[in-house]
Scaffold this motif. Structure first.
Motif, PDB file in Angstrom:
ATOM      1  N   GLN A  14      48.919  21.756 110.585  1.00 37.99           N
ATOM      2  CA  GLN A  14      48.768  21.103 109.281  1.00 37.99           C
ATOM      3  C   GLN A  14      47.990  19.798 109.367  1.00 37.99           C
ATOM      4  N   MET A  61      52.378   9.623 111.042  1.00 37.20           N
ATOM      5  CA  MET A  61      52.389  10.896 110.331  1.00 37.20           C
ATOM      6  C   MET A  61      51.433  10.851 109.137  1.00 37.20           C
ATOM      7  N   LEU A  64      52.220  14.835 104.862  1.00 41.58           N
ATOM      8  CA  LEU A  64      53.275  15.533 105.584  1.00 41.58           C
ATOM      9  C   LEU A  64      54.588  14.747 105.609  1.00 41.58           C
ATOM     10  N   LEU A 102      60.591  14.420 104.557  1.00 41.88           N
ATOM     11  CA  LEU A 102      60.916  14.321 105.981  1.00 41.88           C
ATOM     12  C   LEU A 102      62.173  13.475 106.175  1.00 41.88           C
ATOM     13  N   ALA A 162      64.992  16.348 111.272  1.00 39.54           N
ATOM     14  CA  ALA A 162      64.042  17.410 110.955  1.00 39.54           C
ATOM     15  C   ALA A 162      63.247  17.795 112.199  1.00 39.54           C
ATOM     16  N   SER A 163      62.746  19.023 112.207  1.00 33.88           N
ATOM     17  CA  SER A 163      61.952  19.521 113.330  1.00 33.88           C
ATOM     18  C   SER A 163      60.462  19.441 112.992  1.00 33.88           C
ATOM     19  N   VAL A 164      59.697  18.919 113.939  1.00 35.20           N
ATOM     20  CA  VAL A 164      58.243  18.832 113.799  1.00 35.20           C
ATOM     21  C   VAL A 164      57.616  19.292 115.107  1.00 35.20           C
ATOM     22  N   CYS A 212      58.627  21.878 119.725  1.00 33.62           N
ATOM     23  CA  CYS A 212      59.551  21.481 118.661  1.00 33.62           C
ATOM     24  C   CYS A 212      60.280  20.199 119.059  1.00 33.62           C
ATOM     25  N   ILE A 269      50.065  18.702 114.632  1.00 36.85           N
ATOM     26  CA  ILE A 269      51.334  18.566 113.926  1.00 36.85           C
ATOM     27  C   ILE A 269      51.558  19.736 112.977  1.00 36.85           C
ATOM     28  N   GLU A 270      52.803  20.242 112.975  1.00 38.61           N
ATOM     29  CA  GLU A 270      53.215  21.209 111.956  1.00 38.61           C
ATOM     30  C   GLU A 270      54.673  20.953 111.605  1.00 38.61           C
ATOM     31  N   ARG A 271      54.951  20.820 110.315  1.00 38.04           N
ATOM     32  CA  ARG A 271      56.334  20.728 109.853  1.00 38.04           C
ATOM     33  C   ARG A 271      56.998  22.089 109.965  1.00 38.04           C
TER      34      ARG A 271
END
Length: 216
Positions: free
Chosen positions: A7, A28, A32, A36, A40-42, A48, A84-86
């Motif tokens: 992302q 960040m 995104l 948040l 939370a996992s990013v 992860c 980065i990906e949420r």
């Protein structure tokens, strides 16, 4: 759970180094940050990580010994950038393939071929035992990017990158010798491991039958 569709990229603005432990603080991207929360996992380069602090758009993550051992994150310094990906939601489109964010190790970039609108990257797997999971046209996660495997030769394999991937991710800036995080497609791993167990069980049963046959 992640999709392997990066992302954005985020700069690493600070590193708090301790024995067998690190805290990374990234900046960040604004788009995104929405929703948040702590815990939370990013995904960072496909790994992860859990949010441990939020201060504006500066977000902290802790890296333990196992993470530092298996991934390329321990080699990063302030100023480097990460993919980065949420974490995916149930309503999200799965444009890549389902990924857990559990890195099995790293691979080294061995060759890069660049032509007009195309880039081919060859990677060398130091752990040869993992090559059984790397199959032609199978899925693989490379620094958090969902890619299709091209040719496979001995302990090397290649992937093909479109211009969008080169521009939107860190792979466009990689050089020979750089390490990338590898996540194997879990379905492929499950099938290969199951077949190995079944074949080993059959071979053991056959061997036992041969031993138990009475000699005349």
């Amino acid at each position: 759970m992640f999709t392997g569709i990066v992302q954005g990229i985020a700069p690493l603005v600070a590193v708090d180094e301790k024995p067998n432990f690190r805290t990374h603080i990234i900046e960040m991207p604004d788009d995104l940050l929405s929703g948040l929360e702590l815990g939370a996992s990013v995904s960072h380069n496909g790994c992860c990580l859990t949010v441990t602090a939020i201060a504006g758009n500066r977000v902290s993550f802790d890296l333990i010994k196992e993470t530092l051992r298996l991934t390329n994150l321990g080699e990063l310094a302030a100023g480097d950038v990460v993919n980065i990906e949420r974490a995916a939601k149930f309503s999200d489109e799965i444009g890549g393939h389902l990924m857990s964010g559990h890195i099995i190790g790293t691979a080294e970039i061995a060759k890069i071929y660049t032509s007009e609108n195309n880039r081919q990257i060859w990677l060398r797997m130091p752990n040869v035992d993992l090559m059984k999971y790397i199959l032609h046209k199978g899925f693989i996660g490379i620094d958090g990017i969902s890619l299709t495997i091209g040719e496979v030769i001995n302990n090397r394999f290649c992937v093909h990158l479109i211009p969008e991937t080169v521009q939107r991710t860190t792979l466009g800036k990689k050089r020979l010798g750089d390490k990338v995080n590898i996540e194997i497609d879990p379905q492929t791993q499950a099938v290969v491991d199951t077949v190995e167990r079944v074949l080993a069980s059959r071979e053991a049963a056959i061997a036992e039958d041969v031993v138990s046959v009475p000699k005349v």
